[in-house]
Motif scaffolding. Structure first.
Motif, PDB file in Angstrom:
ATOM      1  N   UNK A 163       0.861  -1.186   0.000  1.00  0.00           N
ATOM      2  CA  UNK A 163       0.000   0.000   0.000  1.00  0.00           C
ATOM      3  C   UNK A 163       0.890   1.226   0.000  1.00  0.00           C
ATOM      4  N   UNK A 164       0.313   2.383  -0.306  1.00  0.00           N
ATOM      5  CA  UNK A 164       1.086   3.626  -0.239  1.00  0.00           C
ATOM      6  C   UNK A 164       1.369   4.025   1.196  1.00  0.00           C
ATOM      7  N   UNK A 165       0.369   3.868   2.046  1.00  0.00           N
ATOM      8  CA  UNK A 165       0.521   4.166   3.467  1.00  0.00           C
ATOM      9  C   UNK A 165       0.158   2.916   4.255  1.00  0.00           C
ATOM     10  N   UNK A 166       1.109   2.418   5.011  1.00  0.00           N
ATOM     11  CA  UNK A 166       0.875   1.251   5.852  1.00  0.00           C
ATOM     12  C   UNK A 166       0.823   1.713   7.307  1.00  0.00           C
ATOM     13  N   UNK A 167      -0.317   1.490   7.945  1.00  0.00           N
ATOM     14  CA  UNK A 167      -0.471   1.854   9.350  1.00  0.00           C
ATOM     15  C   UNK A 167      -0.195   0.605  10.181  1.00  0.00           C
ATOM     16  N   UNK A 168       0.909   0.601  10.883  1.00  0.00           N
ATOM     17  CA  UNK A 168       1.260  -0.517  11.744  1.00  0.00           C
ATOM     18  C   UNK A 168       0.822  -0.212  13.162  1.00  0.00           C
ATOM     19  N   UNK A 169      -0.347  -0.694  13.524  1.00  0.00           N
ATOM     20  CA  UNK A 169      -0.920  -0.356  14.832  1.00  0.00           C
ATOM     21  C   UNK A 169      -0.325  -1.238  15.922  1.00  0.00           C
ATOM     22  N   UNK A 170       0.170  -0.590  16.963  1.00  0.00           N
ATOM     23  CA  UNK A 170       0.750  -1.269  18.118  1.00  0.00           C
ATOM     24  C   UNK A 170       1.825  -2.265  17.691  1.00  0.00           C
ATOM     25  N   UNK A 171       2.797  -1.759  16.957  1.00  0.00           N
ATOM     26  CA  UNK A 171       3.837  -2.603  16.387  1.00  0.00           C
ATOM     27  C   UNK A 171       4.617  -3.359  17.457  1.00  0.00           C
ATOM     28  N   UNK A 172       4.726  -2.790  18.644  1.00  0.00           N
ATOM     29  CA  UNK A 172       5.510  -3.466  19.681  1.00  0.00           C
ATOM     30  C   UNK A 172       4.710  -4.514  20.450  1.00  0.00           C
ATOM     31  N   UNK A 173       3.525  -4.867  19.952  1.00  0.00           N
ATOM     32  CA  UNK A 173       2.813  -6.016  20.504  1.00  0.00           C
ATOM     33  C   UNK A 173       3.130  -7.291  19.715  1.00  0.00           C
ATOM     34  N   UNK A 174       3.776  -7.147  18.562  1.00  0.00           N
ATOM     35  CA  UNK A 174       4.183  -8.310  17.775  1.00  0.00           C
ATOM     36  C   UNK A 174       5.539  -8.809  18.257  1.00  0.00           C
ATOM     37  N   UNK A 175       5.831 -10.057  17.949  1.00  0.00           N
ATOM     38  CA  UNK A 175       7.116 -10.626  18.329  1.00  0.00           C
ATOM     39  C   UNK A 175       8.231  -9.990  17.504  1.00  0.00           C
ATOM     40  N   UNK A 176       9.470 -10.005  17.993  1.00  0.00           N
ATOM     41  CA  UNK A 176      10.586  -9.451  17.219  1.00  0.00           C
ATOM     42  C   UNK A 176      10.703 -10.065  15.828  1.00  0.00           C
ATOM     43  N   UNK A 177      10.365 -11.356  15.685  1.00  0.00           N
ATOM     44  CA  UNK A 177      10.440 -12.006  14.376  1.00  0.00           C
ATOM     45  C   UNK A 177       9.484 -11.349  13.390  1.00  0.00           C
ATOM     46  N   UNK A 178       8.275 -11.061  13.843  1.00  0.00           N
ATOM     47  CA  UNK A 178       7.300 -10.415  12.962  1.00  0.00           C
ATOM     48  C   UNK A 178       7.661  -8.959  12.711  1.00  0.00           C
ATOM     49  N   UNK A 179       8.157  -8.277  13.727  1.00  0.00           N
ATOM     50  CA  UNK A 179       8.604  -6.892  13.544  1.00  0.00           C
ATOM     51  C   UNK A 179       9.671  -6.811  12.452  1.00  0.00           C
ATOM     52  N   UNK A 180      10.558  -7.794  12.445  1.00  0.00           N
ATOM     53  CA  UNK A 180      11.669  -7.774  11.488  1.00  0.00           C
ATOM     54  C   UNK A 180      11.203  -7.962  10.052  1.00  0.00           C
ATOM     55  N   UNK A 181       9.959  -8.419   9.848  1.00  0.00           N
ATOM     56  CA  UNK A 181       9.437  -8.579   8.494  1.00  0.00           C
ATOM     57  C   UNK A 181       9.363  -7.251   7.760  1.00  0.00           C
ATOM     58  N   UNK A 182       9.336  -6.157   8.520  1.00  0.00           N
ATOM     59  CA  UNK A 182       9.243  -4.831   7.915  1.00  0.00           C
ATOM     60  C   UNK A 182      10.597  -4.252   7.505  1.00  0.00           C
ATOM     61  N   UNK A 183      11.686  -4.880   7.946  1.00  0.00           N
ATOM     62  CA  UNK A 183      13.007  -4.288   7.716  1.00  0.00           C
ATOM     63  C   UNK A 183      13.293  -4.081   6.229  1.00  0.00           C
ATOM     64  N   UNK A 184      13.152  -5.131   5.434  1.00  0.00           N
ATOM     65  CA  UNK A 184      13.422  -5.014   4.000  1.00  0.00           C
ATOM     66  C   UNK A 184      12.419  -4.065   3.345  1.00  0.00           C
ATOM     67  N   UNK A 185      11.164  -4.140   3.771  1.00  0.00           N
ATOM     68  CA  UNK A 185      10.132  -3.272   3.195  1.00  0.00           C
ATOM     69  C   UNK A 185      10.480  -1.803   3.379  1.00  0.00           C
ATOM     70  N   UNK A 186      10.877  -1.443   4.595  1.00  0.00           N
ATOM     71  CA  UNK A 186      11.120  -0.049   4.919  1.00  0.00           C
ATOM     72  C   UNK A 186      12.395   0.483   4.288  1.00  0.00           C
TER      73      UNK A 186
END
Length: 323
Positions: free
Chosen positions: A107-130
């Motif tokens: 999407x053009x704008x991705x709203x990641x709500x309460x990102x720190x409720x996900x596990x570090x593994x899932x958080x890291x899925x955004x690294x390449x994207x960002x």
């Protein structure tokens, strides 16, 4: 230096329209709105941290609607998997081949709500994207839309059910802001205007995704004097040498500060960066990346402590004159 704003500056006019549209919904938070638009036009990602209910998600949703772009919201939870964010390859029996099903990050704008409720593994899925604006699944690369920005919200780390964002994840965010509680007049206005109607539902887009893409490109042409670039480097290096800092900011942080300063100048109607553009953004861009504490002592990612250190650094390093 005298600052002159051209009356025929499309970038300035469009940025002003965007801020006014967002401020019509997010009442009493002009500084937060300005910073959000600054990050957007600098091509960065924004981390919004505060307690629940103060308008973090509303800010992101309003900005997305005002720029008439595709927006997806990801509600992060502890049981989410990386594929829930990026997408997954599914076997198509009719074609006898795997077909990629895009995840909500497309999407053009991705709203990641309460990102720190996900596990570090899932958080890291955004690294390449960002960082690279792409997703790699099963050896295939899939490019994300342009423009692409992540507006992530997180609750304070002391709240239950949260995971601290790893340093690599925090470093991908260009800036961090806090919404804060509204003042008395703004909260009263909110109660009167939103008792029956949500102002976001009636908001009309003021820009298109193509216009925002063009604005981001124009921001890159804002002039930065060599002395201002040196100022950015001096500030960054000072964080790595400060006795109260365990891990200073990365070169990526220096680049983010420069880009944000260029966007800030453009929003102000200028075609050049002044030292105040850099100084005003220093805490927002650097503080969430610092790890404070002595080299062998307590390690802390406290935003308040990092902010105090940065204020000390800014006071010690003189801004260039005549830039």
């Amino acid at each position: 230096m005298t600052q002159h704003v051209s009356s025929t500056n499309p970038l300035f006019e469009n940025a002003t329209r965007l801020q006014e549209a967002v401020s019509s919904v997010v009442v009493g938070k002009s500084e937060q709105v300005r910073l959000a638009v600054t990050v957007l036009l600098a091509g960065g990602h924004l981390l919004v941290e505060d307690v629940p209910g103060v308008g973090k998600t509303v800010l992101a949703k309003t900005l997305a609607k005002a720029m008439n772009s595709k927006v997806n919201r990801i509600q992060f939870t502890p049981d989410m998997l990386p594929s829930d964010v990026t997408g997954v390859a599914i076997f198509d029996q009719r074609k006898t081949e795997f077909e990629f099903q895009p995840g909500p990050v497309f999407a053009n704008v991705v709203i990641g709500d309460e990102i720190n409720r996900a596990s570090p593994k899932t958080q890291s899925a955004l690294l390449e994207c960002m960082e690279e604006r792409q997703v790699s699944v099963d050896g295939q690369t899939h490019h994300l839309p342009d423009p692409f920005t992540v507006f992530a919200t997180q609750n304070p780390s002391e709240m239950e059910g949260t995971y601290p964002l790893p340093e690599a994840q925090r470093d991908r965010f260009m800036a961090r802001i806090s919404m804060g509680y509204p003042d008395r007049e703004s909260e009263l206005q909110m109660l009167e205007s939103r008792d029956r109607v949500d102002p976001l539902s009636s908001l009309e887009p003021v820009l298109s995704a193509a216009q925002v893409r063009a604005m981001i490109s124009q921001v890159q042409d804002v002039f930065v004097a060599p002395s201002v670039k040196q100022y950015v480097v001096d500030l960054a290096r000072a964080t790595r040498e400060h006795e109260a800092v365990r891990v200073g900011v990365s070169p990526r942080a220096s680049l983010h500060l420069l880009r944000a300063a260029k966007a800030s100048a453009a929003i102000a109607g200028r075609s050049y960066v002044v030292p105040d553009d850099v100084r005003s953004l220093l805490v927002n861009v650097f503080a969430h990346r610092l790890v404070v504490g002595s080299r062998g002592g307590r390690k802390s990612s406290s935003y308040a402590e990092a902010s105090r250190v940065l204020e000390q650094i800014a006071a010690q390093i003189p801004a260039p004159t005549g830039a």
